[in-house]
Design a protein around this motif. Structure first.
Motif, PDB file in Angstrom:
ATOM      1  N   VAL A   1       0.820  -1.168  -0.032  1.00 33.92           N
ATOM      2  CA  VAL A   1      -0.031  -0.047  -0.089  1.00 33.92           C
ATOM      3  C   VAL A   1       0.851   1.365   0.095  1.00 33.92           C
ATOM      4  O   VAL A   1       1.742   1.336   0.891  1.00 33.92           O
ATOM      5  CB  VAL A   1      -1.001   0.074   1.171  1.00 33.92           C
ATOM      6  CG1 VAL A   1      -1.671   1.413   1.280  1.00 33.92           C
ATOM      7  CG2 VAL A   1      -1.791  -1.238   1.177  1.00 33.92           C
ATOM      8  N   GLU A   2       0.797   1.947  -1.207  1.00 35.71           N
ATOM      9  CA  GLU A   2       1.434   3.430  -1.144  1.00 35.71           C
ATOM     10  C   GLU A   2       0.849   4.356  -1.363  1.00 35.71           C
ATOM     11  O   GLU A   2      -0.304   4.326  -2.478  1.00 35.71           O
ATOM     12  CB  GLU A   2       2.514   3.113  -2.363  1.00 35.71           C
ATOM     13  CG  GLU A   2       3.424   4.163  -2.392  1.00 35.71           C
ATOM     14  CD  GLU A   2       4.667   3.874  -3.457  1.00 35.71           C
ATOM     15  OE1 GLU A   2       5.652   4.751  -3.486  1.00 35.71           O
ATOM     16  OE2 GLU A   2       4.762   2.819  -4.105  1.00 35.71           O
ATOM     17  N   ASN A   3       0.545   5.329  -0.541  1.00 35.83           N
ATOM     18  CA  ASN A   3      -0.128   6.605  -0.608  1.00 35.83           C
ATOM     19  C   ASN A   3      -1.653   6.041  -0.634  1.00 35.83           C
ATOM     20  O   ASN A   3      -2.409   6.577  -1.516  1.00 35.83           O
ATOM     21  CB  ASN A   3       0.189   7.495  -1.623  1.00 35.83           C
ATOM     22  CG  ASN A   3       1.513   7.971  -1.524  1.00 35.83           C
ATOM     23  OD1 ASN A   3       2.039   8.202  -0.178  1.00 35.83           O
ATOM     24  ND2 ASN A   3       2.461   8.032  -2.782  1.00 35.83           N
ATOM     25  N   GLY A   4      -1.981   4.944  -0.036  1.00 33.87           N
ATOM     26  CA  GLY A   4      -3.343   4.517  -0.064  1.00 33.87           C
ATOM     27  C   GLY A   4      -3.728   3.494  -1.316  1.00 33.87           C
ATOM     28  O   GLY A   4      -4.865   3.380  -1.315  1.00 33.87           O
ATOM     29  N   LYS A   5      -2.697   3.195  -2.324  1.00 34.13           N
ATOM     30  CA  LYS A   5      -3.320   2.480  -3.362  1.00 34.13           C
ATOM     31  C   LYS A   5      -2.517   1.233  -3.333  1.00 34.13           C
ATOM     32  O   LYS A   5      -1.303   1.080  -2.831  1.00 34.13           O
ATOM     33  CB  LYS A   5      -2.643   3.305  -4.646  1.00 34.13           C
ATOM     34  CG  LYS A   5      -2.919   2.359  -5.891  1.00 34.13           C
ATOM     35  CD  LYS A   5      -2.161   2.931  -6.933  1.00 34.13           C
ATOM     36  CE  LYS A   5      -2.404   2.164  -8.304  1.00 34.13           C
ATOM     37  NZ  LYS A   5      -2.092   2.679  -9.502  1.00 34.13           N
ATOM     38  N   LEU A   6      -3.332   0.058  -3.397  1.00 37.64           N
ATOM     39  CA  LEU A   6      -2.927  -1.304  -3.124  1.00 37.64           C
ATOM     40  C   LEU A   6      -2.415  -1.926  -4.557  1.00 37.64           C
ATOM     41  O   LEU A   6      -2.976  -1.868  -5.497  1.00 37.64           O
ATOM     42  CB  LEU A   6      -3.920  -2.505  -2.564  1.00 37.64           C
ATOM     43  CG  LEU A   6      -3.726  -3.463  -2.638  1.00 37.64           C
ATOM     44  CD1 LEU A   6      -2.573  -4.111  -1.531  1.00 37.64           C
ATOM     45  CD2 LEU A   6      -4.848  -4.484  -2.321  1.00 37.64           C
TER      46      LEU A   6
END
Length: 61
Positions: free
Chosen positions: A23-28
């Motif tokens: 999860v990076e900046n809310g994106k999976l």
């Protein structure tokens, strides 16, 4: 994943293989591996890239 944390990396046993959930900046993003060792190495590299300090336990579910 931890609520309120925008970045996280987890290794999960998935069927007959392993999955690394990033999860990076809310994106999976999910990356799949046939064996545990490459999954763990990839996850460690991603944790370092994201500046995450610790390795969470493997999710066996």
């Amino acid at each position: 994943m931890v609520a309120g944390e925008p970045n996280d990396v987890r290794v999960k046993r998935c069927g007959g293989g392993w999955a690394v959930h990033i999860v990076e900046n809310g994106k999976l993003t999910v990356h799949r591996f046939k064996t545990q060792s490459p999954a763990e190495h990839f996850a460690d590299d991603q944790r370092a890239r994201l500046g995450l300090a610790s390795r969470p336990p493997i999710d066996e579910h």
